[in-house]
Write an enzyme that holds these catalytic residues in place. Structure first.
Site: not given
Length: 451
Positions: A67, A209, A236, A273, A324
């Site tokens: 990001h 997302h 995610h 993750h 990240d």
């Protein structure tokens, strides 16, 4: 400045080269039109006219989860205590102030920092689509185009993972910060994303997302969009136990189970993750060969936890690595941290070899981003290379044949000497050739968005 491949044939002589299984001394790599045309071993000295890369040369590193605007948070979010959710409020404050121009400047500087760290390709998980309040720019993809331009001008490749972000939670509308993330519906998201086009240095992928941010009935729309285009799909997944609890309350199943039911898992999907999983979740991800991107420095920074990476890989999930939130930008640290975090949890050593960790940072990272033709020093591959010094205070001493172990367990981004993308030197002797003063570019661009 467009990122074009090196057109004139050139030969690079690699003092030591990581060839996927071992370190080979004296390797000549011939390049034309941005690709490797020959790899010649047994070359103890540079051939006439060759460019010598002294140290250990790896395939270019792939940062599979970024990001870019989070780079503006470094340092500021370390004041006081809190959780992921309090950190998120600070993040929203930065997001609220970005414009296409300021985002371009920040991303260009951030991607230049990545190039200095040996990263040749980034997966940008992009959900900051519209103006504050949700008003569309004249070009609805102005923010995404700013990122694509920033990567070109910083000299690296990008997979823009255009992200569907439609809800604040299960059944909740976007909050005031999230309005600029949302297209309203997955169909509207797909219509906007259709206007994005790949180019020499950029490929277009998709992202969900999270299951809390895309209603269950619209997950399939995003998954189908990616499937029809044979594009990467990232999501995610289970970063926080609160997400798991809310998903069970809303749907009676885990986020992984929900994604599976809506066709969002598979070999082109990467779960980011994947920290808090059940045994069934791990079996679903591995059995579908869904990849998993671990981001250890962010997962530590946000106190998320340590994901079951060993079990996921054993079940069939390829692993990749990402920086990240950019608490640091150092793919060697991410690789090292994955192993060392597992050692802390299990109190045993040696879960991955250095070779396996380098594969996650190179070949498997590129695979996760849709660049199947990168991540290896072999004929036909994209000529993307990273050279690490073997004579710094961190890396001096070990035998060169232990270069993989030195790179993963001793070196850092500060030891990157050269970065080559498409045969062109983007970083030469530790200096960025397109953004000569990266610290000033970072400081100025961050000051502009902090207000």
């Amino acid at each position: 400045m467009p990122l074009t491949p090196q057109a004139t044939p050139i030969t690079y002589w690699l003092e030591h080269a990581w060839l996927g299984t071992h370190v080979e001394p004296g390797v000549a790599v011939e390049v034309a039109d941005g690709r490797i045309t020959a790899v010649r071993t047994g070359t103890p000295t540079p051939p006439p006219g060759a460019e010598a890369l002294r140290g250990l040369t790896l395939p270019g590193l792939a940062n599979a989860h970024s990001h870019a605007f989070h780079r503006a948070l470094r340092g500021t979010v370390q004041v006081g205590s809190g959780t992921f959710w309090t950190w998120r409020e600070v993040m929203y404050g930065v997001a609220d102030r970005l414009t296409p121009d300021s985002y371009y400047a920040l991303a260009r500087a951030t991607y230049a920092e990545m190039a200095l760290a040996g990263i040749t390709c980034v997966g940008e998980f992009h959900y900051l689509h519209h103006a504050p309040g949700g008003t569309r720019y004249g070009d609805p993809n102005a923010m995404g185009e700013a990122l694509i331009a920033a990567a070109a001008d910083a000299g690296i490749r990008i997979t823009l993972l255009d992200t569907a972000y439609l809800s604040a939670g299960f059944g909740d509308p976007p909050n005031r910060h999230q309005l600029r993330f949302s297209d309203g519906t997955a169909d509207a998201w797909a219509e906007r994303a259709d206007a994005l086009k790949s180019r020499e240095h950029a490929r277009i992928g998709a992202a969900i997302h999270s299951v809390r941010a895309v209603p269950a009935g619209q997950l399939g729309t995003v998954a189908d969009w990616a499937r029809e285009r044979r594009a990467p799909l990232h999501v995610h997944l289970s970063e926080q136990t609160a997400e798991n609890d809310a998903c069970r309350a809303a749907h009676g199943r885990t986020p992984t189970q929900l994604l599976s039911e809506h066709g969002a898992l598979g070999s082109r999907t990467t779960a980011v993750h994947a920290t808090h999983l059940t045994d069934e979740d791990i079996a679903l991800l591995g059995g579908s060969t869904t990849g998993v991107c671990m981001c250890p420095t962010t997962e530590r920074d946000l106190a998320d936890g340590i994901g079951p990476a060993v079990r996921l890989q054993a079940e069939g999930s390829p692993l990749s690595l990402g920086s990240d939130s950019h608490a640091v930008i150092d793919l060697l640290e991410e690789a090292r941290a994955m192993e060392l975090d597992e050692r802390l949890r299990t109190r045993t050593r040696g879960h991955w070899t250095a070779a396996a960790l380098l594969r996650a940072a190179t070949a498997d990272g590129h695979q996760a981003l849709g660049w199947d033709d990168a991540g290896a020093i072999e004929t036909g591959a994209l000529a993307d290379l990273t050279t690490i010094a073997l004579d710094s205070v961190r890396t001096a001493g070990p035998l060169p044949r232990l270069g993989a172990e030195t790179a993963v367990f001793a070196a850092s981004a500060a030891d990157v000497r050269h970065t080559i993308v498409g045969g062109r030197q983007i970083v030469r002797d530790g200096v960025h050739t397109r953004v000569p003063d990266v610290p000033t570019a970072l400081a100025d661009s961050i000051a502009a968005v902090r207000g």
